[in-house]
Design an enzyme around this catalytic site. Structure first.
Site, PDB file in Angstrom:
ATOM      1  N   TYR A  13      32.716  30.874 -87.947  1.00  0.00           N
ATOM      2  CA  TYR A  13      34.212  30.452 -87.796  1.00  0.00           C
ATOM      3  C   TYR A  13      35.059  30.007 -89.143  1.00  0.00           C
ATOM      4  O   TYR A  13      36.032  30.059 -89.334  1.00  0.00           O
ATOM      5  CB  TYR A  13      34.380  29.513 -86.525  1.00  0.00           C
ATOM      6  N   LYS A  32      19.405  33.329 -83.183  1.00  0.00           N
ATOM      7  CA  LYS A  32      18.913  34.856 -83.439  1.00  0.00           C
ATOM      8  C   LYS A  32      18.033  34.732 -84.641  1.00  0.00           C
ATOM      9  O   LYS A  32      18.365  35.424 -85.621  1.00  0.00           O
ATOM     10  CB  LYS A  32      20.453  35.693 -83.618  1.00  0.00           C
ATOM     11  N   ASP A  71      20.317  36.851 -76.928  1.00  0.00           N
ATOM     12  CA  ASP A  71      20.507  38.033 -76.280  1.00  0.00           C
ATOM     13  C   ASP A  71      19.770  37.586 -74.981  1.00  0.00           C
ATOM     14  O   ASP A  71      20.239  37.773 -73.820  1.00  0.00           O
ATOM     15  CB  ASP A  71      20.266  39.234 -76.789  1.00  0.00           C
ATOM     16  N   ASP A 117      30.493  29.658 -77.976  1.00  0.00           N
ATOM     17  CA  ASP A 117      31.942  30.149 -77.503  1.00  0.00           C
ATOM     18  C   ASP A 117      31.438  31.391 -76.341  1.00  0.00           C
ATOM     19  O   ASP A 117      31.976  31.141 -75.204  1.00  0.00           O
ATOM     20  CB  ASP A 117      32.754  30.882 -78.771  1.00  0.00           C
ATOM     21  N   ASP A 164      31.902  30.921 -71.838  1.00  0.00           N
ATOM     22  CA  ASP A 164      32.626  31.877 -70.832  1.00  0.00           C
ATOM     23  C   ASP A 164      31.720  32.409 -69.873  1.00  0.00           C
ATOM     24  O   ASP A 164      32.071  32.623 -68.776  1.00  0.00           O
ATOM     25  CB  ASP A 164      33.258  32.714 -71.681  1.00  0.00           C
TER      26      ASP A 164
HETATM   27  C1  IPM Z   1      37.335  28.352 -77.273  1.00  0.00           C
HETATM   28  C2  IPM Z   1      38.274  29.501 -77.890  1.00  0.00           C
HETATM   29  C3  IPM Z   1      38.288  29.376 -79.530  1.00  0.00           C
HETATM   30  C4  IPM Z   1      37.207  29.212 -80.000  1.00  0.00           C
HETATM   31  C5  IPM Z   1      39.306  30.322 -80.052  1.00  0.00           C
HETATM   32  C6  IPM Z   1      40.849  30.234 -79.417  1.00  0.00           C
HETATM   33  C7  IPM Z   1      39.653  29.937 -81.452  1.00  0.00           C
HETATM   34  O1  IPM Z   1      37.814  30.662 -77.443  1.00  0.00           O
HETATM   35  O2  IPM Z   1      37.645  27.192 -77.337  1.00  0.00           O
HETATM   36  O3  IPM Z   1      36.516  28.614 -76.727  1.00  0.00           O
HETATM   37  O4  IPM Z   1      36.650  30.411 -80.338  1.00  0.00           O
HETATM   38  O5  IPM Z   1      36.576  28.412 -80.261  1.00  0.00           O
HETATM   39 MN    MN Z   2      36.199  30.592 -76.309  1.00  0.00          MN
END
Ligand code: IPM
Ligand code: MN
Ligand code: NAD
Length: 342
Positions: free
Chosen positions: A138, A180, A213, A237, A241
């Site tokens: 990032y 990884k 993975d 990240d 999710d």
């Molecule tokens: C999160 C989001 C952010 C990230 C983006 C919007 C920069 O996806 O907070 O998970 O990748 O950290």
């Molecule tokens: Mn995110």
């Protein structure tokens, strides 16, 4: 003096769920002093950049920062010279030194059947993703020409040591470090440093290493296996999710971004949901649970934090479901249901 909280509603559903969170914070008697600022796309529109110096300074002087989400089609661009809402978020995390992102994943029993995964798979899952937040791909150098682009992934020993300590300090018995290391040099340093910190400082905690993975697969196959997942910025990240679906919806997952000193930043894991912005359909619970994390980790108000969390659980137990959880409650109705249980 009342604790000062900077509010960053941001874009899309951000303002709608921020209103829910402040209603709940007020009702629980937190007695906060709010300072609301444009952020992300809203700040690009107002000032030409996603994070203004004034906003960053206001955040630095606050006791805590509550952020909803940024981004949206209006500011989506592939032009490297145009400002992006997400730059504001990265600038804020970096500017406040928030290297540790804590993302607890604890499905609420009332929602076991709202998850696309089988109840027997998710039951009693209680894990924490400890995501490194100010390093890795990032924040490395970026290049771009017409025909070539690159993003550097860099980690230093010091960055890995401090996030590893956060993970070991929060674990009761096991840390799973995800990397990884079969491919990436940064991951090989990560693994070596985590192993060292473990051997030297935390020999009583069990440490295992998983390749990312495989970890992605195990997370939905046997989530109960995990207690603390320690991982780098981008893997954290993506895995968080994925883990959100154990709770039924990305609209359920809160997070805390912390550094060595105040203020912390509290933000739901989800984004600005442009596809439902303005429809009143957003699930405000991830935001409300982030506000609870702000009370606990940011302001030391444990009793009020627990009261908010318990109101959320009881409202869900009584049948509260927004559309993302298969129900029909809108944002306002969901908020009212929580307020009734406070
Ligand atoms: C999160 C989001 C952010 C990230 C983006 C919007 C920069 O996806 O907070 O998970 O990748 O950290
Ligand atoms: Mn995110
Ligand atoms: P998203 O999380 O915004 O949405 C993904 C899907 O989940 C959408 O279908 C959305 O409607 C749904 N969803 C998300 N939150 C919800 C909620 N509270 N209630 C009900 N449904 C919800 O991810 P995306 O669509 O990939 O990204 C949209 C924008 O948000 C992008 O600009 C992205 O960069 C940004 N983003 C910001 C943050 C942040 O500010 N922390 C986090 C992630 C994404």
């Amino acid at each position: 003096m009342a604790p000062r909280v900077v509010l960053l509603p941001g874009d899309g559903i951000g303002p709608e769920i921020t209103a829910s969170a402040t209603e709940v914070l007020n009702a629980v008697g937190a007695g906060l002093d709010y300072d609301e600022r444009p952020f992300g796309g809203a700040s690009i529109d107002a000032y030409g950049s996603a994070l203004s110096d004034e906003t960053l300074n206001a955040c630095r002087q606050a006791d805590a920062v509550l952020l909803a989400a940024v981004g949206g089609p209006k500011w989506d661009t592939t032009d490297p010279d145009m400002p992006r809402p997400e730059q504001g978020l990265l600038g804020l995390r970096k500017g406040l030194g928030l290297f540790a992102n804590l993302r607890p994943v604890k499905p609420i029993p009332a929602l076991y059947d709202a998850s696309p995964l089988k109840r027997e798979v998710i039951e009693r899952t209680d894990l924490l993703v400890v995501r490194e937040l100010t390093g890795g791909i990032y924040f490395g150098a970026k290049t771009r020409t017409e025909d070539r682009a690159s993003d550097d992934c860099v980690y230093t020993r010091a960055e890995i040591e401090r996030i590893a300590r956060v993970a070991f300090n929060t674990a009761r018995s096991r840390v799973t470090s995800v990397d990884k290391a079969n491919v990436l040099e940064t991951s090989r340093l990560w693994r070596a440093v985590v192993r060292e910190i473990h051997g030297r400082e935390y020999p009583n905690i069990e440490l295992e290493h998983l390749l990312v993975d495989n970890a992605a697969m195990r997370l939905v196959a046997a989530p109960r296996h995990f207690e603390v997942i320690l991982t780098e910025n981008m893997f954290g990240d993506i895995l968080s999710d994925e883990a959100a679906m154990l709770t039924g919806s990305i609209g359920m997952l809160p997070s805390a971004s912390l550094g060595d000193r105040k203020p912390g930043l509290f933000e739901p894991v989800h984004g600005s949901a442009p596809d439902i912005a303005g429809t009143g359909q957003a699930n405000p619970l991830a935001m409300i649970l982030s506000a609870a994390m702000l009370l606990r980790h940011g302001l030391g108000m444990e009793a009020q934090a627990a009261a908010v969390e318990s109101a959320v659980e009881r409202a869900l137990a009584e049948g509260l479901r927004t559309p993302d959880l298969g129900g029909t409650a809108n944002t306002k109705e969901a908020t009212r249901a929580i307020l009734q249980h406070l």
